[in-house]
Design an enzyme around this catalytic site. Structure first.
Site, mmCIF file in Angstrom:
data_model
loop_
_atom_site.group_PDB
_atom_site.id
_atom_site.type_symbol
_atom_site.label_atom_id
_atom_site.label_comp_id
_atom_site.label_asym_id
_atom_site.label_seq_id
_atom_site.Cartn_x
_atom_site.Cartn_y
_atom_site.Cartn_z
ATOM 1 N N PRO A 1 0.818 -1.213 0.000
ATOM 2 C CA PRO A 1 0.000 0.000 0.000
ATOM 3 C C PRO A 1 0.861 1.277 0.000
ATOM 4 C CG PRO A 1 -0.928 -1.611 1.511
ATOM 5 C CD PRO A 1 0.358 -2.193 0.997
ATOM 6 N N ALA B 1 4.279 1.196 -0.778
ATOM 7 C CA ALA B 1 5.527 0.992 -1.511
ATOM 8 C C ALA B 1 5.197 0.584 -2.939
ATOM 9 C CB ALA B 1 6.381 -0.077 -0.833
ATOM 10 N N SER C 1 6.223 2.659 -6.593
ATOM 11 C CA SER C 1 7.458 2.908 -7.337
ATOM 12 C C SER C 1 8.676 2.851 -6.417
ATOM 13 C CB SER C 1 7.402 4.284 -8.007
ATOM 14 O OG SER C 1 6.406 4.283 -9.010
ATOM 15 N N ILE D 1 -1.649 -7.308 -6.365
ATOM 16 C CA ILE D 1 -0.951 -8.535 -6.720
ATOM 17 C C ILE D 1 -1.740 -9.325 -7.778
ATOM 18 C CG2 ILE D 1 0.108 -10.662 -5.869
ATOM 19 C CD1 ILE D 1 1.284 -7.854 -4.902
ATOM 20 N N ARG E 1 10.104 -5.852 -18.108
ATOM 21 C CA ARG E 1 9.719 -4.615 -18.816
ATOM 22 C C ARG E 1 9.579 -4.878 -20.303
ATOM 23 N NH1 ARG E 1 13.644 -1.102 -14.955
ATOM 24 N NH2 ARG E 1 12.088 -0.857 -13.315
ATOM 25 N N GLN F 1 -11.671 6.539 -31.820
ATOM 26 C CA GLN F 1 -12.035 7.698 -32.646
ATOM 27 C C GLN F 1 -12.519 7.253 -34.031
ATOM 28 O OE1 GLN F 1 -11.997 10.603 -31.147
ATOM 29 N NE2 GLN F 1 -12.783 11.755 -32.898
ATOM 30 N N GLY G 1 -15.990 6.120 -33.829
ATOM 31 C CA GLY G 1 -16.990 7.123 -33.489
ATOM 32 C C GLY G 1 -17.856 6.640 -32.337
ATOM 33 N N GLU H 1 4.788 -2.424 -13.588
ATOM 34 C CA GLU H 1 6.174 -2.817 -13.942
ATOM 35 C C GLU H 1 7.064 -1.591 -14.159
ATOM 36 O OE1 GLU H 1 6.030 -6.171 -13.620
ATOM 37 O OE2 GLU H 1 8.206 -6.014 -13.492
ATOM 38 N N THR I 1 6.357 2.758 -13.720
ATOM 39 C CA THR I 1 5.556 3.725 -14.480
ATOM 40 C C THR I 1 6.378 4.356 -15.604
ATOM 41 O OG1 THR I 1 6.255 5.519 -13.051
ATOM 42 C CG2 THR I 1 4.218 4.382 -12.422
#
Lengths: 384, 265
Positions: A127, A129, A131, A156, A244, A338, A341, A365, A367
């Site tokens: 909660p 910890a 980044s 998780i 990553r 877009q 539409g 993973e 930001t």
């Protein structure tokens, strides 16, 4: 320089795409609406051997490289990011066991993942910890030949469906160094004091299970320690480049899936007496979407190649791939809505779901902002 | 030891919109894939191999190098090895008719001597629907067409097969081996090639053979059939909109269906 895929990689892509078209696409919207974990799809995925293919052959897997995993992830996410994540994440955390686990741990925990008999997870975030991973406060204290664990883990993946988790715990709070003093410990979901609460109301990837884990005096045997006591972070960091790159592949898949749907819709939809694909404004959108997707794919494949053959020098590239591909995913999904539409704004079509699903790739993973910090740090010569 | 030969074909699938080029469909509108019926035949063979002690499954195809991708997918699903027949003579043939295919497969059968041959009921591009039975006749094998269930008793050398006939009638037949069975869709649920199977398939053999290798010459593939024309038929459609509440709409639908002959006697 050779940009071609091998025959095996081409076959992998085609067969996974066929699986995804038949088994994932038709049910994706329903699992998204219900925020339900797709057990039936997981069973079929296990039959095809899609789960944890990075597990080495001797433990029942295929020993897939990062590039092969990227191709697999891209195809799954192009069909549906939510169910795609369920399949791609079934072996989250296994890489730690593969690299640092004991023979006994490998034999116990790896084969069931491949067979679809168990799902696992990696528990790092808390909660307080996110980044700032080094502020992890879940404690594991040694009591005789057991670890006693107390604390909470947040966001998780596979939290309520997972059978065991590799959990980052602080084991040696007295060390001065920010990065040592943490360890990776395997916690099974049937231990007393373990509980998991599903997190609902996610914007996207709603088929994927996300939970908060609570450890209340959970006791596990000392042999559940993975690798070396106190070296948990350094162990995890070895896989950031790989994980990553995998998220970059997710982004490429989302972009591909959204772009393909936009291309198809543009050719079907008629306005002013002709297909909207005849309008240059739409043509340019499609051209940009496909170009961006291809650029993200190139960067992702290069990063995957780097992880596989030049692991010492891939950190910046992996962050570039992750940052860029996740941005392309959100941009292309945006344009896909877009192009649709009003039709794209309701859930009769897939693109609205892709638009919601894409955002997570810029958050988990590491930001977008963290990735840019890493790229800048590497540029400025302040490596870790 | 039992040997099962599966004949497979890579077929052309036509996109929704296409352009005709004489008696051909322009290549730009074609995609190639494994013939649907053959997928079921492959699954049947692989299941026999999994259930038996010592069963070898060999696939045979006629086609250019492009087909290897499709054949390799069959290998990935559990076929042990493949044979692909192609050469310049075959490449120059406009239409490979049933006789030509029969000659080629018959030569392969003479070489391989399989106990059981599985083919699809038909190929969905040219839809001759005759190759399997024609091959059986030429090779002197017993045969059963349009098989939708198979119970093989290899020791007794008998295949108990079920064939679905028109009007919901099912026929149970015992066919003595060696035999050719043409396999109907729905007999099983074809698997996906597993990732592990895909990897293993890269190392399996696909032997390329020419007509010459098979002891045939170009006379064997000369066609007695000439494709004279290809055109898109005019299509007519008829729409009837049912109005009113669900009861009224259902009643109208039921009466239309009855008129068209749908429903019990």
């Amino acid at each position: 320089m050779d940009f071609g895929l091998t025959d095996e990689q081409i076959a992998l892509r085609e067969e996974v795409s066929r699986f995804a078209a038949n088994e994932i696409k038709p049910v994706a919207a329903e699992y998204d609406r219900n925020e339900a974990y797709p057990d039936a799809v997981m069973e079929k995925a296990a039959e095809m051997g899609l789960l944890a293919p990075h597990v080495p052959i001797e433990y029942g897997g295929i020993g897939y490289s990062t590039l092969e995993t990227a191709i697999l992830v891209e195809e799954l996410f192009a069909a549906d990011p939510g169910i795609g994540l369920c399949i791609a994440s079934a072996g989250f955390g296994a890489e730690a066991i593969i690299a640092f686990g004991t023979e006994e741990q490998k034999e116990t925990y790896l084969p069931p993942l491949v067979e679809g008999e168990a799902v696992m997870g990696a528990a790092i975030s808390e909660p307080h910890a996110g980044s700032d991973v080094s502020s992890v406060s879940t404690r594991a204290e040694k009591d005789g030949d057991e670890w006693v664990i107390n604390g909470n883990k947040m966001w998780i993946t596979n939290g309520t469906v997972g059978d065991y988790f590799v959990v980052v715990c602080e084991t040696d709070p007295d060390v001065d160094d920010r990065y040592t003093g943490f360890s990776q410990i395997i916690i099974e979901n049937d231990r007393d004091g373990f509980s998991a609460e599903k997190i609902t109301g996610k914007l996207g990837i709603r088929a994927s299970d996300t939970a908060e884990l609570v450890f209340d005096d959970v006791r596990v045997p000392e042999e559940n320690l993975v690798g070396t006591r106190g070296m948990g972070f350094l162990q995890i960091m070895q896989f950031f480049d790989e994980t990553r790159t995998a998220v970059a592949a997710q982004g490429v898949g989302i972009a591909k899936g959204a772009a393909e749907r936009a291309l198809e819709y543009a050719q079907e939809r008629e306005q002013f007496g002709r297909s909207i694909s005849e309008f240059q404004a739409i043509q340019h959108k499609l051209a940009e979407m496909y170009t961006q997707t291809e650029a993200a794919r190139g960067l992702t494949y290069k990063s995957a190649w780097g992880v596989d053959v030049d692991a010492e020098n891939v950190t910046m590239l992996a962050s570039m791939a992750k940052e860029y591909a996740s941005r392309v995913a959100t941009d292309v999904a945006d344009e896909a809505v877009q192009v649709h539409g009003g039709a794209g704004y309701v859930d009769d079509f897939d693109v609205g779901r892709f638009y919601r699903d894409a955002k997570i790739t810029q958050i988990y993973e590491g930001t977008t902002e963290i990735q840019k910090n890493i790229i800048a740090r590497e540029l400025l010569g302040k490596g870790f | 030891m039992m040997k099962v030969l599966v004949t497979v074909k890579e077929v052309a699938e036509v996109e929704e919109d296409f352009v005709l080029d004489g008696t051909r469909i322009d290549d730009r509108f074609l995609e190639y894939d494994l013939n649907e019926w053959d997928d079921y035949a492959i699954e049947t063979a692989v299941q026999l191999a999994e259930a038996g002690d010592d069963v070898e499954v060999v696939s045979a195809t006629i086609g250019p190098e492009r087909c290897e991708e499709t054949i390799r997918m069959a290998l990935a699903k559990g076929v042990d090895r493949g044979i692909r027949v192609w050469d310049d003579t075959l490449a120059s043939v406009d239409l490979l008719d049933v006789n030509a295919k029969t000659e080629i497969f018959n030569a392969i059968i003479a070489e391989e001597e399989p106990d059981l041959i599985l083919t699809g009921v038909q190929a969905h591009d040219d839809s001759f629907g005759a190759t399997g039975v024609s091959v059986a006749d030429a090779a002197g094998y017993e045969w059963a067409a349009v098989v939708n269930a198979l119970d093989l008793d290899a020791d007794a050398g008998v295949a108990h097969v079920r064939r679905e006939l028109e009007g919901g009638v099912e026929e149970l037949t015992d066919v003595e081996l060696p035999a050719v069975l043409t396999i109907q869709t729905g007999i099983n649920e074809p698997r996906y090639a597993s990732l592990r199977g895909i990897r293993m398939a890269q190392r399996k053999e696909i032997a390329q053979q020419t007509l010459d290798d098979l002891g045939l010459d170009e006379g064997a593939v000369e066609s007695q059939i000439t494709l004279t024309d290809m055109y898109e038929p005019e299509s007519e459609s008829d729409v009837e909109l049912f109005e009113g509440d669900a009861d009224a709409a259902a009643a109208s639908l039921a009466s239309v269906l009855r008129e068209k002959g749908v429903g019990a006697q």
